[in-house]
Design a protein around this motif. Structure first.
Motif, PDB file in Angstrom:
ATOM      1  N   MET A   1       0.849  -1.190   0.000  1.00 37.47           N
ATOM      2  CA  MET A   1       0.000   0.000   0.000  1.00 37.47           C
ATOM      3  C   MET A   1       0.890   1.247   0.000  1.00 37.47           C
ATOM      4  O   MET A   1       1.781   1.381   0.838  1.00 37.47           O
ATOM      5  CB  MET A   1      -0.922  -0.006   1.231  1.00 37.47           C
ATOM      6  N   ILE A   2       0.620   2.173  -0.944  1.00 39.64           N
ATOM      7  CA  ILE A   2       1.338   3.437  -1.018  1.00 39.64           C
ATOM      8  C   ILE A   2       0.511   4.514  -0.311  1.00 39.64           C
ATOM      9  O   ILE A   2      -0.685   4.665  -0.585  1.00 39.64           O
ATOM     10  CB  ILE A   2       1.574   3.855  -2.483  1.00 39.64           C
ATOM     11  N   ILE A   3       1.144   5.254   0.583  1.00 39.88           N
ATOM     12  CA  ILE A   3       0.486   6.349   1.297  1.00 39.88           C
ATOM     13  C   ILE A   3       1.117   7.665   0.841  1.00 39.88           C
ATOM     14  O   ILE A   3       2.335   7.866   0.983  1.00 39.88           O
ATOM     15  CB  ILE A   3       0.626   6.211   2.828  1.00 39.88           C
ATOM     16  N   GLN A   4       0.292   8.547   0.309  1.00 41.97           N
ATOM     17  CA  GLN A   4       0.751   9.858  -0.132  1.00 41.97           C
ATOM     18  C   GLN A   4       0.594  10.871   1.006  1.00 41.97           C
ATOM     19  O   GLN A   4      -0.380  10.821   1.763  1.00 41.97           O
ATOM     20  CB  GLN A   4      -0.071  10.330  -1.338  1.00 41.97           C
ATOM     21  N   PRO A   5       1.522  11.818   1.133  1.00 47.89           N
ATOM     22  CA  PRO A   5       1.312  12.913   2.084  1.00 47.89           C
ATOM     23  C   PRO A   5       0.052  13.696   1.725  1.00 47.89           C
ATOM     24  O   PRO A   5      -0.324  13.773   0.548  1.00 47.89           O
ATOM     25  CB  PRO A   5       2.570  13.770   1.910  1.00 47.89           C
ATOM     26  N   VAL A   6      -0.603  14.255   2.725  1.00 46.62           N
ATOM     27  CA  VAL A   6      -1.858  14.991   2.491  1.00 46.62           C
ATOM     28  C   VAL A   6      -1.729  16.426   2.976  1.00 46.62           C
ATOM     29  O   VAL A   6      -0.871  16.756   3.813  1.00 46.62           O
ATOM     30  CB  VAL A   6      -3.049  14.313   3.189  1.00 46.62           C
ATOM     31  N   ALA A   7      -2.615  17.296   2.449  1.00 49.19           N
ATOM     32  CA  ALA A   7      -2.655  18.697   2.875  1.00 49.19           C
ATOM     33  C   ALA A   7      -3.593  18.879   4.060  1.00 49.19           C
ATOM     34  O   ALA A   7      -3.335  19.688   4.957  1.00 49.19           O
ATOM     35  CB  ALA A   7      -3.099  19.579   1.710  1.00 49.19           C
ATOM     36  N   SER A   8      -4.702  18.114   4.063  1.00 52.78           N
ATOM     37  CA  SER A   8      -5.654  18.205   5.167  1.00 52.78           C
ATOM     38  C   SER A   8      -6.579  17.002   5.127  1.00 52.78           C
ATOM     39  O   SER A   8      -6.613  16.239   4.148  1.00 52.78           O
ATOM     40  CB  SER A   8      -6.478  19.499   5.082  1.00 52.78           C
ATOM     41  N   LEU A   9      -7.333  16.828   6.206  1.00 50.40           N
ATOM     42  CA  LEU A   9      -8.350  15.783   6.299  1.00 50.40           C
ATOM     43  C   LEU A   9      -9.654  16.445   6.730  1.00 50.40           C
ATOM     44  O   LEU A   9      -9.679  17.180   7.724  1.00 50.40           O
ATOM     45  CB  LEU A   9      -7.954  14.721   7.325  1.00 50.40           C
ATOM     46  N   PRO A 244      -2.416  19.506   9.354  1.00 52.48           N
ATOM     47  CA  PRO A 244      -2.900  20.896   9.409  1.00 52.48           C
ATOM     48  C   PRO A 244      -4.240  21.064   8.696  1.00 52.48           C
ATOM     49  O   PRO A 244      -4.578  20.315   7.775  1.00 52.48           O
ATOM     50  CB  PRO A 244      -1.797  21.679   8.691  1.00 52.48           C
ATOM     51  N   ASN A 245      -4.991  22.065   9.154  1.00 51.79           N
ATOM     52  CA  ASN A 245      -6.242  22.468   8.508  1.00 51.79           C
ATOM     53  C   ASN A 245      -7.252  21.327   8.405  1.00 51.79           C
ATOM     54  O   ASN A 245      -8.001  21.223   7.428  1.00 51.79           O
ATOM     55  CB  ASN A 245      -5.953  23.030   7.105  1.00 51.79           C
ATOM     56  N   SER A 246      -7.268  20.467   9.416  1.00 53.82           N
ATOM     57  CA  SER A 246      -8.161  19.306   9.404  1.00 53.82           C
ATOM     58  C   SER A 246      -9.298  19.475  10.397  1.00 53.82           C
ATOM     59  O   SER A 246      -9.146  20.099  11.458  1.00 53.82           O
ATOM     60  CB  SER A 246      -7.384  18.029   9.753  1.00 53.82           C
ATOM     61  N   LYS A 247     -10.433  18.901  10.041  1.00 52.31           N
ATOM     62  CA  LYS A 247     -11.574  18.818  10.960  1.00 52.31           C
ATOM     63  C   LYS A 247     -12.371  17.582  10.596  1.00 52.31           C
ATOM     64  O   LYS A 247     -12.877  17.448   9.479  1.00 52.31           O
ATOM     65  CB  LYS A 247     -12.463  20.060  10.881  1.00 52.31           C
ATOM     66  N   LEU A 248     -12.471  16.655  11.538  1.00 54.49           N
ATOM     67  CA  LEU A 248     -13.163  15.397  11.328  1.00 54.49           C
ATOM     68  C   LEU A 248     -14.283  15.234  12.353  1.00 54.49           C
ATOM     69  O   LEU A 248     -14.132  15.616  13.518  1.00 54.49           O
ATOM     70  CB  LEU A 248     -12.196  14.217  11.466  1.00 54.49           C
ATOM     71  N   THR A 249     -15.377  14.639  11.914  1.00 52.32           N
ATOM     72  CA  THR A 249     -16.439  14.219  12.823  1.00 52.32           C
ATOM     73  C   THR A 249     -16.507  12.700  12.782  1.00 52.32           C
ATOM     74  O   THR A 249     -16.767  12.115  11.722  1.00 52.32           O
ATOM     75  CB  THR A 249     -17.798  14.816  12.428  1.00 52.32           C
ATOM     76  N   LEU A 250     -16.233  12.078  13.910  1.00 50.17           N
ATOM     77  CA  LEU A 250     -16.223  10.608  14.028  1.00 50.17           C
ATOM     78  C   LEU A 250     -17.497  10.199  14.750  1.00 50.17           C
ATOM     79  O   LEU A 250     -17.728  10.583  15.901  1.00 50.17           O
ATOM     80  CB  LEU A 250     -14.982  10.145  14.790  1.00 50.17           C
ATOM     81  N   LYS A 251     -18.321   9.420  14.080  1.00 42.18           N
ATOM     82  CA  LYS A 251     -19.660   9.109  14.581  1.00 42.18           C
ATOM     83  C   LYS A 251     -19.682   7.818  15.399  1.00 42.18           C
ATOM     84  O   LYS A 251     -19.005   6.847  15.074  1.00 42.18           O
ATOM     85  CB  LYS A 251     -20.630   8.964  13.394  1.00 42.18           C
ATOM     86  N   ASN A 252     -20.468   7.871  16.494  1.00 42.88           N
ATOM     87  CA  ASN A 252     -20.837   6.645  17.215  1.00 42.88           C
ATOM     88  C   ASN A 252     -19.636   5.950  17.845  1.00 42.88           C
ATOM     89  O   ASN A 252     -19.482   4.737  17.772  1.00 42.88           O
ATOM     90  CB  ASN A 252     -21.554   5.683  16.248  1.00 42.88           C
TER      91      ASN A 252
END
Length: 426
Positions: A1-9, A244-252
């Motif tokens: 599995m290849i994982i690329q760097p990300v700017a935000s989530l 950086p610049n991430s905002k996640l809502t994790l449900k339940n």
């Protein structure tokens, strides 16, 4: 599995069902009287191993699109398997099933994959033998385990380790004992067994760090709604904080008091995690989590918090890479006897990225703030190592590759798809 760097989530993610509770719902439903219907069951490899074993023991288990139906056989209704019971990679299946089989009037043999055959089983064999169970293993401590019929007696057991698997194995054997069993631990381990057994009608008493089961109660089938697994949410909790610049809502997400150590530790580091819509689901505390990018600081964790986050420590180690200062993890020697030696595995793999990580006998010392580059990782066929490394790779300066990444099927079959859906790339 290849994982690329990300700017935000960014986005909303429903968390898969809790692995520990999914296992127990099948086990307890199988030895209950009547029907148990399970919703949000985790269809991971480990939990499927539990289903396979109980089907071999004569239990009718129907897997439908919305729920799983277990047609219970009662405490004494299981029948001998025609072949060795293969628990796959699941320590929970192996150790808890051994407790149930210790009280059966027939002989059974349990085994598992190469990893399971290296994991210590003497930690359940010793107390079960004190209960007069006839259980033997390779070199008196490894699978395959063979259990032959015996008459079980109650015991008061002071466990040298805080382990829900050890505690649960003893309590389940206690269902078949002639008198109460009491298990005391150095620190309280996760209590899903106690909560669910009570829900199924078993008399359980809790006093301090000790739990007592009184035999003589039948289990009655019921509806079970499995909350989301905080051990699976852990990777997105950490990812949302460090990217950086991430905002996640994790449900339940399940936030059982004996499981929420990672949440408390990340908040102590300065992590912005907010629990909203808190509620109770089948006796388990549940919330939705809002996770936002944060400036973290190093902390020291040890003692009673460790059993409440033992499976999440690899993910916590990744968060520590991005904390200002030094983070120390101690009293976590149990990590050396998981699916892999997680202390050494995390040290070796994170060091490949340029991280400053030192292994101790009982934990890790992590210096945060060092830049990370992409690397070629080994997962050690350990699902939590693979997913933790994937989170670290999000913040590397170049792509990373994880070998044998398919091991995530054990607990989170759609992990990489969910991660990709939330990612925004430069």
């Amino acid at each position: 599995m290849i994982i690329q760097p990300v700017a935000s989530l960014n986005g909303t993610l429903p968390i898969p069902g809790d692995k520990s509770i999914s296992h127990r719902s099948i086990m307890f439903g199988s030895i209950a009287e009547g029907e148990t219907r399970i919703y949000n069951f985790l269809m991971g490899d480990d939990c499927l191993s539990t289903i396979r074993c109980f089907r071999q023991l004569g239990v009718d288990i129907e897997i439908g699109p919305e729920s799983i139906v277990v047609k219970g056989k009662g405490l004494y209704g299981l029948t001998p398997a025609n072949e060795i019971l293969d628990c796959g990679n699941s320590g929970t299946t192996t150790r808890l099933l051994a407790g149930i089989l210790a009280g059966q009037p027939f002989t059974s043999t349990l085994t598992g994959d190469a990893s399971i055959q290296k994991r210590p089983m003497n930690r359940i064999m010793i107390p079960l033998q004190e209960m007069h169970a006839k259980i033997s293993g390779q070199e008196e401590r490894f699978c395959p385990l063979t259990l032959t019929p015996s008459t079980l007696t109650g015991i008061h057991y002071n466990s040298p380790v805080s382990s829900a698997q050890v505690k649960s194995s003893i309590l389940l054997a206690g269902l078949y004992a002639d008198s109460p069993v009491t298990v005391c631990e150095p620190s309280i381990s996760r209590d899903h067994t106690e909560r669910m057994l009570q829900a199924f009608g078993v008399h359980i008493e809790q006093e301090g760090k000790c739990v007592t089961l009184h035999p003589g109660n039948k289990l009655s089938g019921r509806e079970v709604i499995v909350p989301g697994d905080i051990s699976s949410a852990a990777f997105f909790m950490v990812a949302g904080l460090i990217v950086p610049n991430s905002k996640l809502t994790l449900k339940n997400v399940g936030i059982n008091p004996t499981r929420r150590g990672l949440l408390d530790a990340l908040i102590q580091m300065g992590g912005r995690i907010t629990c909203v819509n808190e509620r109770e689901l089948c006796g388990e505390a549940v919330c939705d989590m809002i996770v936002e990018s944060s400036t973290l600081k190093g902390i020291t964790i040890g003692g009673d918090i460790i059993p409440t986050m033992i499976d999440e420590i690899p993910a916590f180690a990744v968060a520590s890479l991005f904390a200002e200062g030094t983070t120390i993890i101690q009293d976590a020697k149990e990590l050396r006897v998981k699916e892999s030696n997680r202390i050494d595995a995390m040290t070796d793999e994170l060091t490949k990225m340029g991280a400053h990580v030192t292994a101790k006998e009982d934990g890790l010392i992590i210096e945060g703030g060092h830049p990370l580059q992409g690397a070629s990782f080994e997962s050690y066929h350990d699902h939590r190592i693979a997913m933790s490394l994937a989170v670290a790779a999000l913040m590397a300066s170049s792509p990373s590759e994880i070998a044998n990444s398919e091991c995530v099927r054990i607990s989170y079959p759609h992990f990489f798809e969910d991660l990709k859906d939330l990612a925004m790339y430069e």
